[in-house]
Enzyme design. Structure first.
Site, PDB file in Angstrom:
ATOM      1  N   ASP A 110      10.965 -12.776  23.685  1.00  0.00           N
ATOM      2  CA  ASP A 110      11.915 -13.993  23.685  1.00  0.00           C
ATOM      3  C   ASP A 110      12.708 -15.583  22.944  1.00  0.00           C
ATOM      4  O   ASP A 110      11.883 -14.978  21.877  1.00  0.00           O
ATOM      5  CB  ASP A 110      11.730 -14.107  24.928  1.00  0.00           C
ATOM      6  CG  ASP A 110      13.294 -14.748  25.244  1.00  0.00           C
ATOM      7  OD1 ASP A 110      13.761 -13.990  25.746  1.00  0.00           O
ATOM      8  OD2 ASP A 110      12.996 -16.550  25.480  1.00  0.00           O
ATOM      9  N   ARG A 111      11.825 -16.824  23.624  1.00  0.00           N
ATOM     10  CA  ARG A 111      11.978 -17.698  22.776  1.00  0.00           C
ATOM     11  C   ARG A 111      10.652 -17.901  21.500  1.00  0.00           C
ATOM     12  O   ARG A 111      10.771 -18.663  20.583  1.00  0.00           O
ATOM     13  CB  ARG A 111      12.018 -18.926  23.686  1.00  0.00           C
ATOM     14  CG  ARG A 111      12.683 -19.329  24.728  1.00  0.00           C
ATOM     15  CD  ARG A 111      14.256 -18.750  24.344  1.00  0.00           C
ATOM     16  NE  ARG A 111      15.204 -20.329  23.118  1.00  0.00           N
ATOM     17  CZ  ARG A 111      16.060 -20.155  22.604  1.00  0.00           C
ATOM     18  NH1 ARG A 111      16.762 -19.103  23.156  1.00  0.00           N
ATOM     19  NH2 ARG A 111      16.323 -21.355  22.223  1.00  0.00           N
ATOM     20  N   HIS A 155      23.763 -18.169  29.615  1.00  0.00           N
ATOM     21  CA  HIS A 155      22.979 -19.229  29.625  1.00  0.00           C
ATOM     22  C   HIS A 155      23.141 -19.484  28.241  1.00  0.00           C
ATOM     23  O   HIS A 155      22.839 -20.842  28.186  1.00  0.00           O
ATOM     24  CB  HIS A 155      21.604 -19.344  29.748  1.00  0.00           C
ATOM     25  CG  HIS A 155      21.103 -17.724  28.881  1.00  0.00           C
ATOM     26  ND1 HIS A 155      21.694 -16.424  28.619  1.00  0.00           N
ATOM     27  CD2 HIS A 155      19.165 -17.503  28.634  1.00  0.00           C
ATOM     28  CE1 HIS A 155      20.595 -15.752  28.748  1.00  0.00           C
ATOM     29  NE2 HIS A 155      19.474 -16.220  27.979  1.00  0.00           N
ATOM     30  N   TYR A 215      17.055 -24.584  23.815  1.00  0.00           N
ATOM     31  CA  TYR A 215      18.239 -23.575  23.311  1.00  0.00           C
ATOM     32  C   TYR A 215      19.180 -24.288  22.589  1.00  0.00           C
ATOM     33  O   TYR A 215      19.946 -23.415  22.347  1.00  0.00           O
ATOM     34  CB  TYR A 215      18.660 -23.085  24.715  1.00  0.00           C
ATOM     35  CG  TYR A 215      18.030 -21.385  25.869  1.00  0.00           C
ATOM     36  CD1 TYR A 215      18.642 -20.684  25.801  1.00  0.00           C
ATOM     37  CD2 TYR A 215      16.697 -21.930  25.922  1.00  0.00           C
ATOM     38  CE1 TYR A 215      17.373 -19.523  25.639  1.00  0.00           C
ATOM     39  CE2 TYR A 215      15.883 -21.331  26.874  1.00  0.00           C
ATOM     40  CZ  TYR A 215      16.314 -19.649  26.645  1.00  0.00           C
ATOM     41  OH  TYR A 215      16.357 -19.167  26.996  1.00  0.00           O
ATOM     42  N   HIS A 275      12.889  -6.477  30.066  1.00  0.00           N
ATOM     43  CA  HIS A 275      12.431  -7.361  28.959  1.00  0.00           C
ATOM     44  C   HIS A 275      11.395  -7.831  29.368  1.00  0.00           C
ATOM     45  O   HIS A 275      10.931  -8.453  27.849  1.00  0.00           O
ATOM     46  CB  HIS A 275      13.982  -8.236  29.630  1.00  0.00           C
ATOM     47  CG  HIS A 275      13.286 -10.258  28.328  1.00  0.00           C
ATOM     48  ND1 HIS A 275      13.734  -9.521  26.812  1.00  0.00           N
ATOM     49  CD2 HIS A 275      13.461 -11.386  28.685  1.00  0.00           C
ATOM     50  CE1 HIS A 275      13.590 -10.644  26.591  1.00  0.00           C
ATOM     51  NE2 HIS A 275      13.239 -12.298  27.046  1.00  0.00           N
TER      52      HIS A 275
END
Length: 295
Positions: A110-111, A155, A215, A275
């Site tokens: 992910d990030r 988001h 983000y 996920h």
């Protein structure tokens, strides 16, 4: 008592003038760094890290702005660089060097995968192997998000807004916001037990401004950096493994094709889980990383 990775040693390591990272280190052998995703901490690697530590030195930091690592305030004059993936990638390289490693393999979810991709593009002489779990490169993410299918990424759009509103909205109901993703992105709720969930929520609750800044950077400066690499024809030079959950045809794109444009030496695999695959299917992740390291 806060959960920890069993058998790992914890320390705080300065990586920049204003940033010290919380990091868990275990095992011995060639180094592998694991970078966590949202809305989590280094604890998401607890199963994978222990298995890899049987053969490798495993380094699991909290990213800047997350967990128990420092959370510098977003600098309005820095054009998003405080939480640019380029900056966070430099943290990873500095962390490895501080621990005595000039070259290392890197896996991210992910990030953390976005940070890992940027590290591999910016520091190809340092990153020997790259694994990315369940994400597209930043530029491709924005390229494929359109129409009603983009609602799953609400988001991304919320936290892309200028400072103020997203922080207030999320901060007003932080546990509900972060808990929403832990719920809808998990096929097996037992994969994130109550104590780990509580740790994630507490860490996220305390990190709202820095999470939003991370983000926000991905809707701004990170796109600029990715586009510059795409325009220049820069590619990932090392062996790359991508693990992806079965996204189906909902978003209408070929993820493997997107990845091949960045990674000539690519293995792209679909994993049957949600996920949070390092927690839901750790055996698959361990096998993929070990296979990657033989290439």
């Amino acid at each position: 008592m806060h959960p920890t990775i069993p058998g790992f040693t914890y320390r705080r390591v300065p990586v920049a003038d204003d940033v010290t990272l919380n990091v868990a280190v275990g095992g011995s052998g060639s180094p592998v760094m694991l970078l966590h995703g949202f809305p989590q901490t280094h604890l998401m690697w607890r199963h994978v890290a222990v298995e890899l530590a049987a053969r490798h030195t495993v380094i699991c930091p909290d990213l800047r702005g997350y967990g128990a690592s420092d959370k510098p305030a977003e600098d309005a004059e820095a054009d998003g660089l405080t939480y640019a993936k380029r900056t966070m990638a430099a943290d990873a390289v500095a962390l490895a060097r501080a621990l005595g490693h000039d070259r290392f393999a890197l896996a991210g979810h992910d990030r953390g995968a976005l940070v890992a991709i940027r590290a591999a593009l910016d520091h190809p002489e340092v990153i020997t192997h790259l694994a990315s779990l369940d994400v597209l490169p930043t530029l491709d993410t924005w390229d494929v998000m359109h129409g009603t299918g983009a609602a799953v990424g609400f988001h991304l759009y919320l936290m892309a807004q200028p400072p103020g509103l997203p922080e207030r909205m999320i901060g007003a109901s932080a546990d509900a916001f972060f808990g929403h993703f832990l719920d809808i992105w998990t096929r097996d709720p037992q994969a994130i037990p109550a104590d780990i969930r509580a740790a994630y929520l507490a860490a996220s609750r305390a990190s709202v401004p820095s999470v939003v800044a991370d983000y926000r950077a991905s809707a701004g400066i990170d796109v600029v950096h990715d586009q510059a690499d795409r325009d220049a024809g820069n590619r990932l030079r090392m062996p790359v493994t991508v693990l992806q959950q079965d996204w189906g045809t909902a978003l209408g794109f070929d993820a493997a094709e997107r990845w091949r444009a960045w990674a000539p030496d690519l293995r792209h695999t679909t994993v049957s889980c949600g996920h949070f695959m390092a927690e839901e299917a750790p055996e698959d992740v361990v096998k993929a990383v070990l296979d990657l390291l033989t290439r």
